[in-house]
Motif scaffolding. Structure first.
Motif, short mmCIF file in Angstrom:
data_model
loop_
_atom_site.label_atom_id
_atom_site.label_comp_id
_atom_site.label_asym_id
_atom_site.label_seq_id
_atom_site.Cartn_x
_atom_site.Cartn_y
_atom_site.Cartn_z
N LYS A 63 0.86 -1.19 -0.01
CA LYS A 63 -0.09 -0.11 0.09
C LYS A 63 0.90 1.34 -0.15
O LYS A 63 0.60 2.28 -0.66
CB LYS A 63 -0.98 -0.06 1.13
CG LYS A 63 -0.58 0.80 2.53
CD LYS A 63 -1.25 1.89 2.55
CE LYS A 63 -0.56 2.78 3.89
NZ LYS A 63 -1.12 3.93 4.17
N MET A 111 -6.99 -0.39 2.84
CA MET A 111 -8.33 -1.15 2.52
C MET A 111 -8.34 -1.28 1.10
O MET A 111 -8.73 -2.46 0.41
CB MET A 111 -9.49 -0.68 3.08
CG MET A 111 -9.42 -0.56 4.47
SD MET A 111 -9.82 -2.28 5.06
CE MET A 111 -10.19 -1.90 7.01
N TYR A 117 -8.50 -4.99 -1.00
CA TYR A 117 -9.61 -5.09 -2.12
C TYR A 117 -8.92 -5.40 -3.17
O TYR A 117 -9.63 -6.47 -3.96
CB TYR A 117 -10.45 -4.03 -1.97
CG TYR A 117 -11.52 -4.09 -3.07
CD1 TYR A 117 -12.84 -4.79 -2.72
CD2 TYR A 117 -11.67 -3.65 -4.22
CE1 TYR A 117 -13.83 -5.02 -3.47
CE2 TYR A 117 -12.55 -3.81 -5.07
CZ TYR A 117 -13.57 -4.65 -4.78
OH TYR A 117 -14.63 -4.62 -5.58
N TYR A 121 -8.86 -12.36 3.07
CA TYR A 121 -9.12 -11.12 2.87
C TYR A 121 -9.97 -10.45 4.02
O TYR A 121 -9.66 -9.58 4.63
CB TYR A 121 -9.93 -10.95 1.67
CG TYR A 121 -10.58 -9.73 1.39
CD1 TYR A 121 -9.89 -8.58 1.12
CD2 TYR A 121 -12.02 -9.48 1.28
CE1 TYR A 121 -10.54 -7.41 0.80
CE2 TYR A 121 -12.77 -8.32 1.37
CZ TYR A 121 -11.95 -7.31 0.85
OH TYR A 121 -12.73 -6.15 0.74
N VAL A 125 -8.72 -7.57 6.50
CA VAL A 125 -9.66 -6.51 6.75
C VAL A 125 -10.08 -6.31 8.14
O VAL A 125 -9.89 -5.11 8.66
CB VAL A 125 -11.10 -6.82 6.02
CG1 VAL A 125 -12.06 -5.49 6.22
CG2 VAL A 125 -10.85 -6.52 4.29
N LEU A 166 -6.73 -4.76 9.64
CA LEU A 166 -6.64 -3.39 9.45
C LEU A 166 -7.69 -2.42 10.09
O LEU A 166 -7.08 -1.23 10.32
CB LEU A 166 -6.74 -3.43 7.63
CG LEU A 166 -5.79 -3.95 6.74
CD1 LEU A 166 -6.12 -3.93 5.24
CD2 LEU A 166 -4.26 -3.02 7.11
N GLY A 167 -8.90 -2.96 10.18
CA GLY A 167 -9.69 -2.01 10.87
C GLY A 167 -9.21 -1.84 12.47
O GLY A 167 -9.63 -0.78 12.92
N TYR A 205 -7.13 1.48 10.05
CA TYR A 205 -7.06 1.78 8.66
C TYR A 205 -8.59 1.57 7.87
O TYR A 205 -8.77 2.24 6.75
CB TYR A 205 -6.41 0.64 8.02
CG TYR A 205 -4.93 0.96 8.14
CD1 TYR A 205 -4.25 1.93 7.31
CD2 TYR A 205 -4.13 0.12 8.97
CE1 TYR A 205 -2.83 2.07 7.38
CE2 TYR A 205 -2.83 0.19 9.14
CZ TYR A 205 -2.13 1.44 8.50
OH TYR A 205 -0.69 1.54 8.68
N ARG A 206 -9.72 1.61 8.54
CA ARG A 206 -10.83 1.60 8.16
C ARG A 206 -11.29 2.89 8.06
O ARG A 206 -12.08 3.27 6.97
CB ARG A 206 -11.82 0.60 8.94
CG ARG A 206 -13.51 0.82 8.31
CD ARG A 206 -14.21 0.02 9.26
NE ARG A 206 -13.94 -1.48 9.16
CZ ARG A 206 -14.09 -2.21 8.14
NH1 ARG A 206 -14.65 -1.92 7.20
NH2 ARG A 206 -13.74 -3.82 8.25
N GLU A 239 -5.53 6.53 7.55
CA GLU A 239 -4.37 6.08 7.13
C GLU A 239 -3.37 6.37 8.12
O GLU A 239 -2.67 7.50 7.90
CB GLU A 239 -3.86 6.54 5.79
CG GLU A 239 -4.95 5.92 4.52
CD GLU A 239 -5.01 4.51 4.52
OE1 GLU A 239 -3.99 3.68 4.44
OE2 GLU A 239 -6.12 3.89 4.45
#
Length: 377
Positions: free
Chosen positions: A255, A263, A267, A280, A284, A287-288, A292-293, A296
């Protein structure tokens, strides 16, 4: 007795930009709502004192209301996302920003030579991923490398890129064509990575949906999202770098390399089959938990306009922006909202020919041959 007739469309724009109804404005300036309707319809002209009060309430100079008609831009011409969630008042305010952007662009075009438009018009149906690959190839972008600064890139291809004032969470960005000139307006309240995706998303609309009758179609936003993902993270490039079911740390590394949101990276990997459904879903969730949801953490620096840096560097001591303010009737604060809050300071190595025809060294390879110079001097 009324003063010189004001331009009715400017009063409508100024009122809607402030998010006011005719009745609300009437209360602020101590006239009847019918009087405001009459001013906006051109049936009546305000007195000098009333115009002063109107200008004060709407925080625009009186000169703004005496300029020519503003461009007529409708919501049907604009690539609004989340149309059903967006309040009509917010939609109206956004359209007003677009109208002001056209005013500023007209001034720039009357004063400077800018890059010509090079945004392909795809008439036949083309898959978004293929369209993104075609645009990358046409613009000479390496499939194995991240896209350069998206604002600079769009400006170098003749797209008029502007920023938006804070107008709520449901307005990310939007694009439209005015005659044969493309415009993109970006929300600066999002993360820098999200801003890059928004810019690529709006490029997708410009390329795929120039026929505005399609802008209300069910698949339009999905197509623009797919274009943006493919443009920012080309399949050939990411597949050369990644293996299936990669780790969270590698997702974060990629990223940063491709300069996209975490995210969005996850994806894209899932869409290309490089992350299984199970992997995945777990990534996710992870990351949340890391934040990151909604943002950043330790993200990149926001991309801003190079063109306006060059315009405002074209003369010393802020003369260029002051002249723009005078010609457009827009206060410096409003111009700042539209131009990424660019300060009118001298910027080295911008490749602009100033009004005195002094040449400055050309800019980096992102904009290899900048075509911005003053004209009519």
């Amino acid at each position: 007795m009324g003063v010189k007739l004001i331009e009715p469309s400017r009063l409508v724009l100024a009122r809607k930009r402030a998010g006011l109804t005719a009745s609300a404005l009437a209360r602020l300036v101590d006239v009847t709502p019918q009087s405001i309707h009459n001013y906006e319809a051109g049936r009546q002209s305000p007195t000098e004192d009333t115009l002063i009060r109107i200008a004060g309430a709407l925080m625009l100079p009186e000169s703004f209301f005496r300029l020519g008609p503003v461009s007529d831009i409708t919501a049907d011409e604009v690539s609004f996302r989340a149309r059903t969630k967006m309040a009509s008042r917010v939609r109206g305010m956004a359209i007003c920003s677009a109208q002001l952007a056209v005013e500023v662009r007209d001034y720039v075009l009357s004063t400077f030579k800018v890059p010509s438009v090079d945004v392909p018009y795809i008439e036949q149906d083309m898959e978004p991923a293929l369209a993104a690959d075609y645009v990358r190839s046409r613009w000479g972008l390496d499939r194995d490398a991240p896209a350069p600064n998206m604002v600079h890139l769009l400006e170098s291809k003749g797209v008029a890129v502007f920023s938006l004032p804070p107008l709520g969470e449901h307005l990310d960005a939007f694009a439209f064509w005015r005659n044969d000139e493309p415009f993109v307006l970006l929300n600066l309240q999002k993360s820098a990575e999200r801003g890059r995706f928004d810019a690529a998303h709006e490029l997708g609309h410009l390329v795929l949906h120039r026929d505005t009758t399609r802008l209300n179609g069910r698949d339009v936003e999905r197509e623009a999202n797919e274009f943006a993902s493919s443009f920012l993270i080309p399949a050939t490039g990411i597949k050369r770098r990644m293996r299936s079911n990669t780790t969270l740390d590698r997702i974060l590394q990629e990223k940063s390399y491709w300069r996209v949101a975490a995210m969005a990276m996850a994806y894209r990997l899932h869409a290309l089959g490089l992350l299984s459904d199970w992997s995945y879903r777990n990534n996710v969730i992870a990351l949340g938990r890391l934040g990151y949801r909604t943002g950043e953490p330790a993200g990149m620096e926001r991309e801003r306009s190079l063109l306006f840096q060059k315009v405002f560097a074209a003369s010393s001591r802020g003369v260029a922006i002051k002249k723009m303010s005078s010609e457009t009737g827009l206060p410096l604060g409003v111009l700042g909202e539209l131009t990424f809050s660019v300060e009118p300071t001298t910027v080295p190595s911008l490749g602009v020919t100033s009004p005195s025809a002094e040449r400055i060294d050309e800019v980096s390879s992102v904009w290899p041959r900048p075509k911005l110079k003053a004209v009519g001097h």
